[in-house]
Design an enzyme around this catalytic site. Structure first.
Site, PDB file in Angstrom:
ATOM      1  N   CYS A  85       0.827  -1.197   0.000  1.00 40.45           N
ATOM      2  CA  CYS A  85       0.000   0.000   0.000  1.00 40.45           C
ATOM      3  C   CYS A  85       0.868   1.257   0.000  1.00 40.45           C
ATOM      4  CB  CYS A  85      -0.952   0.081   1.191  1.00 40.45           C
ATOM      5  SG  CYS A  85      -2.064  -1.294   1.301  1.00 40.45           S
ATOM      6  N   ARG A 117       3.930  -0.336  -4.747  1.00 48.62           N
ATOM      7  CA  ARG A 117       3.673  -0.815  -3.384  1.00 48.62           C
ATOM      8  C   ARG A 117       2.343  -1.577  -3.290  1.00 48.62           C
ATOM      9  NH1 ARG A 117       6.846   1.829   0.290  1.00 48.62           N
ATOM     10  NH2 ARG A 117       5.404   1.257   1.933  1.00 48.62           N
ATOM     11  N   TRP A 167      -2.753  -2.848  -1.644  1.00 51.01           N
ATOM     12  CA  TRP A 167      -2.406  -4.267  -1.766  1.00 51.01           C
ATOM     13  C   TRP A 167      -3.207  -4.939  -0.665  1.00 51.01           C
ATOM     14  CZ3 TRP A 167      -0.404  -8.296   1.074  1.00 51.01           C
ATOM     15  CH2 TRP A 167       0.106  -9.389   0.337  1.00 51.01           C
ATOM     16  N   ASN A 227      -1.575   2.591   5.628  1.00 49.60           N
ATOM     17  CA  ASN A 227      -0.699   1.482   5.236  1.00 49.60           C
ATOM     18  C   ASN A 227      -0.267   0.774   6.514  1.00 49.60           C
ATOM     19  OD1 ASN A 227       2.804   1.453   4.294  1.00 49.60           O
ATOM     20  ND2 ASN A 227       1.342  -0.195   4.170  1.00 49.60           N
ATOM     21  N   GLY A 228      -0.462  -0.551   6.550  1.00 51.65           N
ATOM     22  CA  GLY A 228      -0.084  -1.300   7.753  1.00 51.65           C
ATOM     23  C   GLY A 228      -1.220  -2.221   8.147  1.00 51.65           C
ATOM     24  N   GLU A 287      18.210 -17.071  -7.194  1.00 51.01           N
ATOM     25  CA  GLU A 287      17.767 -15.740  -7.598  1.00 51.01           C
ATOM     26  C   GLU A 287      17.253 -15.755  -9.038  1.00 51.01           C
ATOM     27  OE1 GLU A 287      16.896 -13.168  -6.270  1.00 51.01           O
ATOM     28  OE2 GLU A 287      17.029 -11.626  -7.809  1.00 51.01           O
ATOM     29  N   LYS A 303      13.476 -14.643 -10.022  1.00 47.18           N
ATOM     30  CA  LYS A 303      13.211 -13.589 -11.009  1.00 47.18           C
ATOM     31  C   LYS A 303      12.244 -14.085 -12.060  1.00 47.18           C
ATOM     32  CE  LYS A 303      14.210 -10.982  -9.534  1.00 47.18           C
ATOM     33  NZ  LYS A 303      14.693 -10.405  -8.324  1.00 47.18           N
ATOM     34  N   GLU A 354       8.531 -14.803 -10.609  1.00 48.70           N
ATOM     35  CA  GLU A 354       7.700 -13.688 -10.159  1.00 48.70           C
ATOM     36  C   GLU A 354       7.189 -12.828 -11.308  1.00 48.70           C
ATOM     37  OE1 GLU A 354       9.395 -10.589  -7.644  1.00 48.70           O
ATOM     38  OE2 GLU A 354      11.364 -10.989  -8.476  1.00 48.70           O
ATOM     39  N   HIS A 361      18.400 -36.328  -5.231  1.00 48.80           N
ATOM     40  CA  HIS A 361      17.729 -36.652  -3.960  1.00 48.80           C
ATOM     41  C   HIS A 361      16.237 -36.313  -4.028  1.00 48.80           C
ATOM     42  CE1 HIS A 361      21.582 -37.588  -2.215  1.00 48.80           C
ATOM     43  NE2 HIS A 361      22.049 -36.476  -2.763  1.00 48.80           N
ATOM     44  N   LYS A 394       6.077  -4.248  -3.974  1.00 48.54           N
ATOM     45  CA  LYS A 394       7.527  -4.094  -3.862  1.00 48.54           C
ATOM     46  C   LYS A 394       7.991  -4.138  -2.406  1.00 48.54           C
ATOM     47  CE  LYS A 394      11.568  -2.432  -5.693  1.00 48.54           C
ATOM     48  NZ  LYS A 394      12.167  -3.641  -6.289  1.00 48.54           N
TER      49      LYS A 394
HETATM   50  O1  M6R Z   1      13.067  -4.459   0.337  1.00 56.60           O
HETATM   51  P1  M6R Z   1      13.614  -5.831   0.636  1.00 56.60           P
HETATM   52  O2  M6R Z   1      14.931  -6.085   0.028  1.00 56.60           O
HETATM   53  O3  M6R Z   1      13.608  -6.135   2.092  1.00 56.60           O
HETATM   54  O4  M6R Z   1      12.575  -6.819  -0.051  1.00 56.60           O
HETATM   55  C1  M6R Z   1      12.679  -8.193   0.135  1.00 56.60           C
HETATM   56  C2  M6R Z   1      11.831  -8.950  -0.865  1.00 56.60           C
HETATM   57  O5  M6R Z   1      10.486  -8.617  -0.708  1.00 56.60           O
HETATM   58  C3  M6R Z   1      12.239  -8.639  -2.310  1.00 56.60           C
HETATM   59  O6  M6R Z   1      13.592  -8.888  -2.513  1.00 56.60           O
HETATM   60  C4  M6R Z   1      11.424  -9.497  -3.300  1.00 56.60           C
HETATM   61  O7  M6R Z   1      11.747 -10.841  -3.153  1.00 56.60           O
HETATM   62  C5  M6R Z   1      11.678  -9.017  -4.723  1.00 56.60           C
HETATM   63  N1  M6R Z   1      10.454  -8.606  -5.322  1.00 56.60           N
HETATM   64  C6  M6R Z   1      12.228 -10.055  -5.613  1.00 56.60           C
HETATM   65  O8  M6R Z   1      12.475  -9.566  -6.884  1.00 56.60           O
END
Ligand code: M6R
Length: 591
Positions: free
Chosen positions: A2, A27, A71, A97-98, A465, A469, A472, A488, A586
């Site tokens: 949010c 956000r 969100w 927000n929260g 990673e 990527k 997502e 395994h 984000k």
């Molecule tokens: O702001 P942060 O680095 O703490 O965020 C952590 C994760 O939410 C963030 O890295 C998320 O996994 C990304 N969207 C991945 O691309």
């Protein structure tokens, strides 16, 4: 999660708010809304979906209002659940927000007092509580009283029709004040205000701020406090697409500049990181989430290798279920945003236990910097795409520098690695120059629904990673695995419908990795090897993504940039919403 905005000034609030919300859309983007104070009434507008165009907004010619991009947490995306939320009279509007953790108790009590709720949200208790307390006090005092009642985390802005002011509070959710000439902005994050000002006040937990046309007053524990405005070294161009089709692509292309800026900051004749801060530590605990967690795994490898200090890496959300750190443990919180609730909580837990806390973050003044004893900033500039790209690379650079600063390696070896690091912007540019090759490869693989990523040693977090990527932004099911673990269990998934991306590093893992590739091939999976150009790999792979030759220890940087481009192009070919993937936000500011 949010984004909230408040504006008071000489411009049309509806336009300013919509344009600011657009910059906070990363956000949350399932619904949005605004409330504009127009004379004695509030004009409210709500919609499901992404933020609309400024040109379609014409609520009122007024300079006061609040806005929100959502969100969903409590209640699914709908106009009724979209913010702003109102009291019974429709004169008070709140954006939040929260999470208000005691909202159920508060709601039941308010309902007993005759308040009628319209939404399923936790937020709606706030305007009703303000209304309730305004029976015996003024607007500002009512908000102070409300803050005493709320539990959980919140940043909210409230507006009351007919009063030329906004009242806002911050507790465990981000909120900044943008200070312009004759205008004040409230926002969850700096990019929202950059179009108008780069003078920013970072509010602290517990702050209540009263904003009117003459300026602002901040109160903490009921007492007036001064907080200095800081100049943010970001410009509005940093927060725009700059001709790229997506923020993610722009941000991948910013990698060379980001590495340069981070190196300029921390690598001059020496590594400019305060070694004194690390004195006396016995071990390190890294807490982080998502991409930042993967950076932490690379950090573990580097710190253990170069400095010989034991490192434990925990998902911040799991950390509470594990034994506490030892007394001389250094806790490192890695968080791009500096606002991830789980990471902050884990850092706070470490702090309560008496540990030293280091933050690695990209956001000046973020909550992580307040919790930490010492902060190392990544110099990536604002990252808008939900998928972390340039900030991951900047986190890696910082972790290399920390590991090398603490290292016991002979000076000559150290200098050689530092020289290679200095070459990194150039090496990354070479990868970006080969984008067309990666695009061709993406065309061959965009139709698959499952892709396995594997690596060994320092290549393993790169595989994790790479898989994150891809999944997502393209919604392809992608998993990262240590190559040696395939037999395994995951081998059962392999076959011609499941290609494997292999992060191949020419270090002590190389021969075993070749063995793994043969085993994968025997299961009919296609293999895409990510590999430096000086390594013979053709005989083991169906396709190769070539990266420039570099010391194998630095491969996570180059390989990750190549995999960012691969994920981007696959997602683009599949027609996905790249910058705003479904169900994600984000900044994850709730636990
Ligand atoms: O702001 P942060 O680095 O703490 O965020 C952590 C994760 O939410 C963030 O890295 C998320 O996994 C990304 N969207 C991945 O691309």
């Amino acid at each position: 999660m949010c984004g909230i905005v408040g504006y008071i000034g000489f411009r049309r609030a509806d336009r300013v708010i919509v344009s600011s919300l657009k910059r906070l859309e990363y956000r949350g983007y399932d619904s949005w809304g605004l409330a504009i104070s127009d004379g004695g009434e509030l004009k409210v507008f709500k919609r499901v979906g992404g933020i609309g165009s400024v040109d379609d907004i014409n609520l009122a010619d007024s300079g006061i209002g609040v806005g929100h991009t959502r969100w969903a947490t409590h209640g699914k995306p709908s106009e009724v659940n979209a913010h702003p939320h109102m009291d019974c009279s429709g004169k008070i509007a709140v954006v939040h927000n929260g999470i208000i953790s005691n909202f159920q108790i508060l709601r039941e009590e308010l309902e007993r007092n005759g308040h009628e709720f319209r939404s399923e949200t936790d937020t709606e208790v706030i305007p009703h509580l303000i209304e309730e307390y305004m029976k015996s006090r003024d607007f500002e005092k009512a908000v102070f009283k409300v803050v005493d009642e709320l539990e959980g985390s919140y940043a909210f802005v409230a507006v009351h029709a007919g009063e030329d002011k906004l009242v806002a509070c911050r507790y465990k959710s981000p909120l900044i004040l943008g200070v312009g000439d004759g205008e004040i902005f409230l926002a969850s994050d700096v990019p929202a205000v950059l179009e108008y000002t780069n003078r920013v006040v970072y509010l602290e937990d517990g702050d209540v701020v009263i904003v009117d046309k003459n300026g602002f007053e901040i109160y903490s524990n009921g007492k007036r406090v001064e907080r200095k405005a800081e100049l943010v070294p970001w410009s509005i161009e940093d927060a725009e697409k700059g001709g790229y089709e997506h923020f993610m692509l722009k941000e991948i292309h910013e990698n060379p500049r980001v590495v340069e800026d981070t190196l300029i900051e921390y690598l001059r004749d020496d590594i400019e990181i305060d070694a004194g801060f690390f004195a006396g530590i016995s071990d390190i605990l890294i807490v982080a989430c998502g991409t930042s967690y993967h950076a932490g795994l690379v950090g573990k490898y580097l710190i253990e290798k170069f400095a010989g200090i034991p490192v434990r890496v925990e998902y911040a959300s799991e950390f509470n279920y594990h034994p506490p750190p030892l007394s001389r443990t250094l806790v490192i919180g890695i968080t791009q945003s500096g606002e991830t609730a789980d990471t902050l909580e884990a850092m706070r837990r470490g702090k309560k236990l008496g540990m030293k806390i280091l933050a690695i973050t990209n956001v000046l003044g973020s909550t992580a910097t307040r919790v930490a004893d010492y902060t190392v900033y990544t110099r990536a500039g604002p990252e808008i795409g939900v998928a972390a790209t340039k900030t991951f690379i900047a986190q890696l650079i910082v972790l290399y520098l920390i590991a090398l600063k603490l290292s016991a390696v002979p000076k000559r070896e150290l200098e050689e690695i530092l020289d290679q690091l200095r070459l990194m912007p150039q090496k990354i540019r070479q990868i970006l120059d080969r984008e067309d090759e990666i695009l061709s490869l993406a065309r061959r693989y965009a139709g698959y629904e499952n892709i396995m990523y594997v690596g060994r040693g320092i290549g393993y977090p790169v595989a994790l990673e790479g898989a994150l990527k891809l999944k997502e932004i393209s919604y392809i099911h992608a998993e990262g695995y240590p190559a040696g673990e395939l037999k395994h269990g995951p081998f059962a998934l392999l076959g011609e419908k499941t290609p494997v991306v292999a992060c191949v590093v020419k270090d002590e893992t190389f021969e075993s990795m070749l063995g793994n590739l043969k085993e994968i091939k025997a299961r009919d999976s296609k293999i895409i090897a990510v590999c430096d150009e000086d390594v013979e790999i053709e005989a083991f792979a169906d396709d190769v993504i070539r990266t420039p030759a570099i010391d194998p220890i630095l491969a996570p940087i180059t390989h990750s940039v190549a995999l960012q481009l691969f994920a981007y192009h696959v997602a683009r070919l599949r027609g996905c919403e790249i910058d705003k993937p479904r169900n994600l936000a984000k900044s994850v500011t709730v636990e």
